[in-house]
Write a protein that holds these residues in place. Structure first.
Motif, short mmCIF file in Angstrom:
data_model
loop_
_atom_site.label_atom_id
_atom_site.label_comp_id
_atom_site.label_asym_id
_atom_site.label_seq_id
_atom_site.Cartn_x
_atom_site.Cartn_y
_atom_site.Cartn_z
N SER A 96 17.88 -20.68 64.55
CA SER A 96 17.36 -20.03 63.35
C SER A 96 18.51 -19.24 62.74
O SER A 96 19.06 -18.35 63.38
CB SER A 96 16.20 -19.10 63.71
OG SER A 96 15.91 -18.23 62.63
N ASP A 109 19.32 -21.39 56.57
CA ASP A 109 18.15 -22.26 56.72
C ASP A 109 17.47 -22.46 55.36
O ASP A 109 17.71 -21.67 54.44
CB ASP A 109 17.15 -21.64 57.70
CG ASP A 109 17.57 -21.86 59.15
OD1 ASP A 109 18.39 -22.77 59.40
OD2 ASP A 109 17.09 -21.12 60.03
N MET A 139 11.95 -20.42 55.46
CA MET A 139 11.64 -20.95 56.80
C MET A 139 11.34 -19.78 57.75
O MET A 139 12.12 -18.84 57.86
CB MET A 139 12.82 -21.76 57.34
CG MET A 139 12.54 -22.37 58.71
SD MET A 139 13.95 -23.37 59.30
CE MET A 139 13.18 -24.96 59.40
N THR A 140 10.21 -19.84 58.44
CA THR A 140 9.85 -18.75 59.35
C THR A 140 10.48 -18.98 60.73
O THR A 140 10.96 -20.09 61.03
CB THR A 140 8.32 -18.68 59.54
OG1 THR A 140 7.90 -19.88 60.21
CG2 THR A 140 7.59 -18.54 58.21
N GLU A 188 8.86 -19.17 63.50
CA GLU A 188 8.04 -20.18 64.20
C GLU A 188 8.43 -21.59 63.78
O GLU A 188 8.52 -22.49 64.60
CB GLU A 188 6.54 -19.97 63.92
CG GLU A 188 5.90 -18.77 64.62
CD GLU A 188 6.22 -17.44 63.94
OE1 GLU A 188 6.81 -17.43 62.82
OE2 GLU A 188 5.90 -16.39 64.55
N GLN A 189 8.68 -21.77 62.47
CA GLN A 189 9.09 -23.10 61.99
C GLN A 189 10.45 -23.49 62.56
O GLN A 189 10.66 -24.64 62.96
CB GLN A 189 9.13 -23.12 60.46
CG GLN A 189 7.75 -23.09 59.83
CD GLN A 189 7.79 -22.77 58.34
OE1 GLN A 189 8.76 -22.18 57.84
NE2 GLN A 189 6.72 -23.14 57.63
N GLN A 234 9.95 -24.51 66.07
CA GLN A 234 9.35 -25.84 66.17
C GLN A 234 10.40 -26.92 65.92
O GLN A 234 10.41 -27.95 66.61
CB GLN A 234 8.17 -25.98 65.18
CG GLN A 234 7.28 -27.17 65.47
CD GLN A 234 6.83 -27.25 66.94
OE1 GLN A 234 6.24 -26.32 67.47
NE2 GLN A 234 7.16 -28.36 67.62
N ARG A 235 11.31 -26.66 64.98
CA ARG A 235 12.40 -27.61 64.72
C ARG A 235 13.26 -27.79 65.98
O ARG A 235 13.61 -28.91 66.35
CB ARG A 235 13.24 -27.05 63.56
CG ARG A 235 14.43 -27.90 63.15
CD ARG A 235 15.13 -27.34 61.91
NE ARG A 235 15.73 -26.03 62.16
CZ ARG A 235 16.45 -25.35 61.27
NH1 ARG A 235 16.66 -25.85 60.06
NH2 ARG A 235 16.96 -24.18 61.57
#
Ligand SMILES: *Cc1c(COP(=O)(O)O)cnc(C)c1O
Length: 449
Positions: free
Chosen positions: A193, A198, A202-203, A205-206, A209-210
């Motif tokens: 992150s 980014d 984009m959070t 959490e996102q 997940q990536r």
């Protein structure tokens, strides 16, 4: 014997008597060229005579402001009184027995302190080593042993050291890896992150997940021994992940039997305004690696973690000749006592309150400052070409050079080499820090325009 108490205190004032480096430093540079390997380089080649508080004095009598702490090591300041006292006593009593031959109390005491100050109130054990890289290597050994799995997941922009395994774990080729392969296998790199770079919005959490999807596709969760990550990336550019990123990653690790290793070698021990940077995210790592700030300048490192992981390894499986050397342990006990007695995490927050507003104000008139980021006394600016996010490494280098000429030690970092980072010793006075920042902001104004 000269002790800290009868030695003259070093005046806390920038004072340039010669050009930098001065004649005596230049003489030493000549000797060095004939004796020291060229692959070992120096950012600020003034030769040091003394250092204390927030200053470094060189052999020509120049006194410089230290905004680097020898790369985040002298968090308690150089020659901090409790460190000096502990080392002097220990070095007179005994210098080495090897903990694996005949143990001594200070090693045990450092491990007790590590259990106390690292995140989480679970049962912990520690093992001590000599360097950050060695701690990271051992954390990976322990995670592999405990899980019976081999794969290790690391992220973009990561820095974990210069030994063979840690070169593989480190992201950047030049200067750390280029030409030094082959590297260790079973290392998988996934996106991290990096809010500044980014996609907009984009959070955490996102971003997590990536990273998770990438790891699942590349290797599969049930093959992964450990996820290894710096909670604030150091050499990679002082990248602070978006809120929720570390927590989501850590949760996924727990659900999948993966050891979550926080590499707090640079961010740990009061540097960011808490004892450890993971505490900002309410993340409790399974293993934590520590070094740099732990012992006030002496070489010491640790792996601390869940007792069931740490104790899984057979007797004799961990160790080393010098790991947890008694002199380094005495220094660590002095450094940790200083952090507690002087509330150095609190001091790091005060330093943030001085640095960040100054740099944000500079950002308002300097389009080249893309971002001001970091926590506590670990703050950086990322420099970019005006009106873009294109990294400007040349500018970072030019600004650092100007600061060095003015007697202020600053360091650069970042995958793109375009980040100026500040890591002052927490013993620096407010006025000296402000003066150092003024030199930096003037260097920015005159270079970046
Ligand atoms: C500096 C650093 C290391 C390596 O430590 P050494 O003592 O130089 O081996 C590992 N991880 C991080 C995050 C670091 O900043």
């Amino acid at each position: 014997m000269t002790t800290i108490t009868d030695r003259d205190a070093l005046p806390q004032q920038r004072n340039l008597r010669t050009e930098l480096p001065g004649p005596k430093s230049r003489e030493l540079a000549t000797r060095r060229a004939g004796a020291v390997a060229a692959g070992v380089s120096s950012v600020m080649p003034i030769y040091v005579a003394r250092a204390q508080g927030g200053v470094v004095e060189d052999v020509d009598g120049n006194v410089l402001i230290d905004l680097g702490s020898g790369i985040a090591v002298t968090t308690v300041g150089n020659s901090a009184p409790r460190v000096v006292a502990g080392v002097q006593q220990q070095v007179a009593d005994f210098t080495h027995t090897c903990f694996m031959v005949s143990p001594y109390e200070s090693y045990v005491a450092v491990c007790e302190k590590l259990a106390e100050v690292t995140p989480g109130d679970h049962e912990k054990r520690s093992a001590l080593f000599n360097s950050g890289a060695e701690a990271v290597e051992n954390a990976v050994k322990i995670a592999r042993y405990a899980t019976g799995r081999q794969a290790v997941v690391v992220v973009d922009h990561a820095y974990h050291g210069r030994t063979n395994l840690t070169m593989a774990l480190t992201a950047k080729a030049m200067p750390y890896k280029l030409g030094f392969g082959p590297f260790a296998s079973e290392i998988y790199r996934v996106p991290t992150s990096y809010p500044f770079r980014d996609p907009e919005g984009m959070t955490g959490e996102q971003a997590a997940q990536r990273a998770i999807t990438s790891a699942e596709k590349a290797v599969g969760a049930d093959q992964i021994a450990a996820v290894l990550i710096e909670p604030i990336q150091g050499e990679g550019g002082f990248i602070v992940p978006a809120p929720g990123f570390l927590a989501a990653l850590s949760k996924w690790c727990t659900e999948n039997g993966i050891v979550f290793i926080a590499d707090e070698v640079q961010s740990g021990f009061s540097r960011t305004g808490k004892w450890f940077a993971t505490q900002y995210e309410d993340v409790v790592p399974d293993l934590v690696t520590t070094a740099k700030g732990i012992a006030g300048g002496l070489p010491l490192a640790g792996v601390t973690g869940r007792a069931e992981l740490m104790d899984s390894v057979h007797p004799g499986g961990l160790g080393g000749t010098y790991g947890g050397n008694p002199v380094a342990c005495a220094a660590a006990l002095g450094a940790i006592e200083t952090m507690m007695a002087e509330d150095l995490p609190g001091r790091a927050l005060q330093i943030e309150q001085i640095i960040v507003p100054t740099l944000k104000e500079a950002q308002a008139d300097t389009p080249a400052i893309g971002e001001v980021r970091g926590r506590g006394a670990m703050i950086a600016i990322e420099l970019v070409k005006r009106g873009t996010k294109e990294p400007d490494a040349a500018l970072a280098g030019a600004v650092a050079k100007k600061c060095h000429e003015q007697g202020v030690i600053v360091l650069t970092c970042g995958t793109y080499g375009n980040v100026l980072r500040l890591l002052p010793p927490l013993s620096i006075g407010d006025d000296l820090l402000r003066e150092g920042l003024q030199v930096l902001t003037q260097a920015l104004a005159s270079t970046a325009g």
